[in-house]
Design an enzyme around this catalytic site. Sequence first.
Site, PDB file in Angstrom:
ATOM      1  N   GLU A 134      79.463   6.904  15.694  1.00 44.45           N
ATOM      2  CA  GLU A 134      80.251   5.835  15.647  1.00 44.45           C
ATOM      3  C   GLU A 134      80.795   5.154  16.669  1.00 44.45           C
ATOM      4  O   GLU A 134      81.057   3.886  16.732  1.00 44.45           O
ATOM      5  CB  GLU A 134      81.505   6.299  14.943  1.00 44.45           C
ATOM      6  CG  GLU A 134      81.222   6.967  13.348  1.00 44.45           C
ATOM      7  CD  GLU A 134      82.614   7.532  12.738  1.00 44.45           C
ATOM      8  OE1 GLU A 134      83.637   7.358  13.399  1.00 44.45           O
ATOM      9  OE2 GLU A 134      82.324   7.816  11.687  1.00 44.45           O
ATOM     10  N   ASP A 164      97.091  17.237  -2.422  1.00 46.56           N
ATOM     11  CA  ASP A 164      96.595  16.302  -3.221  1.00 46.56           C
ATOM     12  C   ASP A 164      95.403  15.476  -2.833  1.00 46.56           C
ATOM     13  O   ASP A 164      94.891  14.591  -3.304  1.00 46.56           O
ATOM     14  CB  ASP A 164      97.578  15.607  -3.847  1.00 46.56           C
ATOM     15  CG  ASP A 164      98.266  14.717  -2.818  1.00 46.56           C
ATOM     16  OD1 ASP A 164      98.129  15.018  -1.536  1.00 46.56           O
ATOM     17  OD2 ASP A 164      98.899  13.322  -2.998  1.00 46.56           O
ATOM     18  N   GLU A 201      79.331  12.870  15.163  1.00 44.68           N
ATOM     19  CA  GLU A 201      80.011  11.726  14.767  1.00 44.68           C
ATOM     20  C   GLU A 201      80.365  10.628  15.817  1.00 44.68           C
ATOM     21  O   GLU A 201      80.509   9.462  15.533  1.00 44.68           O
ATOM     22  CB  GLU A 201      81.232  12.138  13.836  1.00 44.68           C
ATOM     23  CG  GLU A 201      81.189  12.737  12.592  1.00 44.68           C
ATOM     24  CD  GLU A 201      80.556  11.591  11.743  1.00 44.68           C
ATOM     25  OE1 GLU A 201      80.919  10.329  11.642  1.00 44.68           O
ATOM     26  OE2 GLU A 201      79.972  11.901  10.525  1.00 44.68           O
ATOM     27  N   GLU A 239      84.045  -2.287  15.263  1.00 43.81           N
ATOM     28  CA  GLU A 239      84.185  -2.505  16.607  1.00 43.81           C
ATOM     29  C   GLU A 239      84.486  -1.196  17.240  1.00 43.81           C
ATOM     30  O   GLU A 239      85.143   0.032  16.561  1.00 43.81           O
ATOM     31  CB  GLU A 239      84.888  -3.894  17.125  1.00 43.81           C
ATOM     32  CG  GLU A 239      86.473  -3.797  16.610  1.00 43.81           C
ATOM     33  CD  GLU A 239      87.238  -4.834  17.039  1.00 43.81           C
ATOM     34  OE1 GLU A 239      87.283  -5.255  18.196  1.00 43.81           O
ATOM     35  OE2 GLU A 239      87.651  -5.587  16.055  1.00 43.81           O
TER      36      GLU A 239
END
Length: 174
Positions: free
Chosen positions: A89, A107, A85, A132
Amino acid sequence: MTARHCSQCGSRMVLSMIDLRQREQCPACGFIAWRNPAPVAMAMIEHEQQLVLIRRRDPPLAGYWAPPAGYVETGESVPEAVIREAREECGLEIMLDSLTDVYSRADIEVLIVAYRTRSIGGHLIAGDDASEVGLFARGQLPAQPAPVDGTAMDCWLHEVILDVTAPWQRIDNQ
């Protein structure tokens, strides 16, 4: 009743009380569809003595600054997902230093595993889920108000971001 069908035999699933909880079960073959949170790997990356944050392009919290994070894929460990990741990213190669925390809420259908990391290579660039990328010194993180009309996921993720970035909010923290 639900509109889902059994992945084993194709029959329509029904809600049944199993282990004191409502769960989807196939009345024909007995298959139970266990609903488990999806693991998400998050990287708190220190790069050039600053914290790397991406501006999220997509929900949840589109437009907010957050550490690089994403779903753990089948066939990879959580640490491998953190490394992937970060590369996807923000373009950085990282080394994991320590587990920061694990975040969950009853939940919410994800479980976030956050690691403290540091960059060891690559080039800082906004990647696939980022509009960005930014570097922020201690005490200089962007102010981000709680989402006013956000979903439960938006509100919870905002709380997680505040918690994992808390050490970077203070200038005196080494």
